[in-house]
Design a protein around this motif. Structure first.
Motif, PDB file in Angstrom:
ATOM      1  N   HIS A 166      -7.174 -79.507 -73.818  1.00 15.88           N
ATOM      2  CA  HIS A 166      -7.324 -80.792 -74.517  1.00 15.88           C
ATOM      3  C   HIS A 166      -6.237 -80.972 -75.568  1.00 15.88           C
ATOM      4  O   HIS A 166      -6.462 -81.594 -76.612  1.00 15.88           O
ATOM      5  N   GLY A 167      -5.066 -80.408 -75.296  1.00 15.83           N
ATOM      6  CA  GLY A 167      -3.945 -80.562 -76.202  1.00 15.83           C
ATOM      7  C   GLY A 167      -2.900 -81.500 -75.630  1.00 15.83           C
ATOM      8  O   GLY A 167      -3.109 -82.175 -74.626  1.00 15.83           O
ATOM      9  N   THR A 168      -1.740 -81.560 -76.288  1.00 22.16           N
ATOM     10  CA  THR A 168      -0.654 -82.434 -75.846  1.00 22.16           C
ATOM     11  C   THR A 168       0.639 -81.638 -75.819  1.00 22.16           C
ATOM     12  O   THR A 168       0.784 -80.627 -76.524  1.00 22.16           O
TER      13      THR A 168
ATOM     14  N   ARG B 232       2.707 -78.478 -69.405  1.00 23.25           N
ATOM     15  CA  ARG B 232       1.830 -79.642 -69.614  1.00 23.25           C
ATOM     16  C   ARG B 232       0.411 -79.349 -69.104  1.00 23.25           C
ATOM     17  O   ARG B 232      -0.576 -79.759 -69.722  1.00 23.25           O
TER      18      ARG B 232
ATOM     19  N   ALA C 190      -1.402 -77.219 -71.688  1.00 21.77           N
ATOM     20  CA  ALA C 190      -1.836 -78.005 -72.848  1.00 21.77           C
ATOM     21  C   ALA C 190      -2.989 -78.923 -72.499  1.00 21.77           C
ATOM     22  O   ALA C 190      -3.958 -79.047 -73.252  1.00 21.77           O
ATOM     23  N   THR C 191      -2.936 -79.566 -71.340  1.00 15.81           N
ATOM     24  CA  THR C 191      -4.000 -80.497 -70.936  1.00 15.81           C
ATOM     25  C   THR C 191      -5.323 -79.773 -70.728  1.00 15.81           C
ATOM     26  O   THR C 191      -6.384 -80.282 -71.100  1.00 15.81           O
TER      27      THR C 191
ATOM     28  N   ALA D  89       4.295 -78.986 -78.776  1.00 15.55           N
ATOM     29  CA  ALA D  89       2.926 -78.919 -78.233  1.00 15.55           C
ATOM     30  C   ALA D  89       1.936 -78.816 -79.381  1.00 15.55           C
ATOM     31  O   ALA D  89       2.240 -78.226 -80.432  1.00 15.55           O
ATOM     32  N   THR D  90       0.777 -79.396 -79.168  1.00 14.04           N
ATOM     33  CA  THR D  90      -0.327 -79.306 -80.126  1.00 14.04           C
ATOM     34  C   THR D  90      -1.564 -78.853 -79.371  1.00 14.04           C
ATOM     35  O   THR D  90      -2.002 -79.519 -78.418  1.00 14.04           O
TER      36      THR D  90
ATOM     37  N   GLU E  18       5.025 -82.526 -75.366  1.00 15.86           N
ATOM     38  CA  GLU E  18       6.132 -83.437 -75.129  1.00 15.86           C
ATOM     39  C   GLU E  18       7.411 -82.627 -75.076  1.00 15.86           C
ATOM     40  O   GLU E  18       7.601 -81.684 -75.855  1.00 15.86           O
TER      41      GLU E  18
ATOM     42  N   THR F   3       0.400 -75.989 -83.777  1.00 15.96           N
ATOM     43  CA  THR F   3       1.564 -76.751 -83.319  1.00 15.96           C
ATOM     44  C   THR F   3       2.679 -75.784 -82.962  1.00 15.96           C
ATOM     45  O   THR F   3       2.916 -74.792 -83.647  1.00 15.96           O
TER      46      THR F   3
END
Length: 395
Positions: free
Chosen positions: A365-367, A358, A361-362, A385-386, A369, A332
């Motif tokens: 396969h992460g996220t 973004r 992260a995508t 971000a995760t 915001e 994280t």
């Protein structure tokens, strides 16, 4: 309602029909026939009756490709008529070609059915002839029927199967080439997007610092401040140039003689934060992580780098905090900065930074915001971000 019109004959079929007709007329002119006048089966002796089946079969040759469903029955009737005359060899030859064309150019159902029907007719002619005459020569009737019908039909089926297989192979090759081209276009697009992200993340930080400090050097009439600003400008220029050289080395792929510099890792966060402090940000770093895959390290580094660049351009006065923690198979990242109330950013931007973060992260396969948040200490801008760190979760 207008009557249905037969399609126009193919040019090659017209040549075949003309050649068959002229050949038959030549044999007829020399008095050459397939049966003598006194043979019992000949009901119409003489030269002139031979021409009728010959002409009809030649007309069927005209339609061998354009209308095989019409040509084959008519040619069969002409062949039957030819058997009760003295006969013409070219009538028999043209009939075999019409039979062959009916299988080759006809419908798939006809192509499957005609060889079976002609095969059964050949067997029936053999059995019936031998049963009636009880002599070995009677077997030749079945052989003749097989040569006239089953052999051309089987040949047509074999040629049609080879043609269909070749067409299927051609279509598969075209489809494979199309898929390969689509993969190539997608790969090129993905690589261009990756290089655009790398270029933006590497250069934007340094150029933003250069723009901010050059503005300060031009606006303040203070030699000491100007000197410090020029020092920061020089440092960022050198670092930006080194990053650009690294990217150019990757693009050129010079090979074994000149290896491009290694991609940045999380171990470089300390230096990154130090550069941000030199550029005027009050930054603190809190990092607690174990071993993470190389793609995750690069993405995390770039997300922190872009977040600090945005803070340099947009954040208000106050502390910027960078936190990294690894827990439950994921890393994280949280970068918070005071939410600025500026009328305009301290340095111009393209708006591609958040999009690039973004995308990074995508792709893993992460996220991610990003947006303003209210806290007891005031309003902040937070990037969270995760990223998964388990090898099985990575693409």
């Amino acid at each position: 309602m207008p009557a249905a019109r037969l399609p126009r004959p193919h040019r090659f079929d017209a040549y075949v029909a003309l050649a068959g007709l002229l050949g038959g007329l030549l044999l007829w002119g020399f008095g050459l026939a397939t049966r003598p006048k006194d043979e019992p089966i000949v009901l119409f002796p003489g030269a002139w009756p031979i021409l009728v089946p010959l002409a009809v079969t030649a007309c069927c040759e005209l339609m061998r490709r354009a209308a095989p469903r019409v040509a084959l029955p008519v040619a069969t009737a002409a062949l039957v008529a030819d058997t009760v005359t003295q006969g013409n060899l070219l009538t028999l030859v043209m009939f075999t070609d019409v039979m062959y064309a009916a299988v080759l150019y006809g419908t798939p159902a006809a192509a499957r059915r005609i060889p079976w029907v002609t095969g059964l007719l050949s067997v029936a002619a053999t059995v019936v002839s031998f049963a009636v005459w009880r002599v070995p020569e009677a077997l030749l009737i079945g052989v003749a029927v097989g040569i006239m019908s089953f052999a051309p039909a089987s040949t047509g089926l074999i040629v049609r199967n080879h043609r269909d297989a070749a067409e299927a192979a051609r279509l598969r090759a075209e489809q494979t080439a199309l898929l390969a081209e689509m993969d190539r276009v997608q790969a090129v697009g993905a690589e261009r997007a990756r290089m655009a992200r790398e270029l933006h993340d590497m250069v934007a930080n340094h150029l933003s610092a250069i723009a901010i400090h050059s503005t300060a050097a031009l606006s303040l009439d203070d030699p000491a401040t100007t000197r410090r600003a020029l020092g920061v400008i020089r440092e960022n220029s050198v670092m930006g140039l080194a990053e650009m050289r690294r990217l150019i080395g990757i693009l050129r792929d010079a090979g074994a003689e000149t290896e491009p510099a290694a991609a940045p890792t999380l171990d470089g966060l300390g230096a990154l934060v130090g550069t941000a402090r030199a550029n005027g940000l009050d930054v603190t770093l809190e990092a607690a992580y174990d071993r993470v895959p190389a793609p995750v390290e690069l993405a995390a580094y770039r997300i922190v780098q872009e977040s600090l660049t945005n803070a340099l351009k947009h954040a208000g006065p106050g502390r910027v905090t960078v936190r990294l923690a690894q827990l439950d198979g994921s890393l994280t990242i949280a970068v918070t900065s005071p939410y600025g109330d500026r009328d305009a950013p301290r340095a111009p931007g393209s708006g591609a930074g958040l999009i690039g973060m973004r995308e990074r992260a995508t792709l893993l396969h992460g996220t991610l915001e990003a947006g303003p948040e209210d806290t007891p200490d005031g309003k902040i801008w937070a990037v969270r971000a995760t990223l998964p760190t388990a090898e099985g979760d990575l693409p």
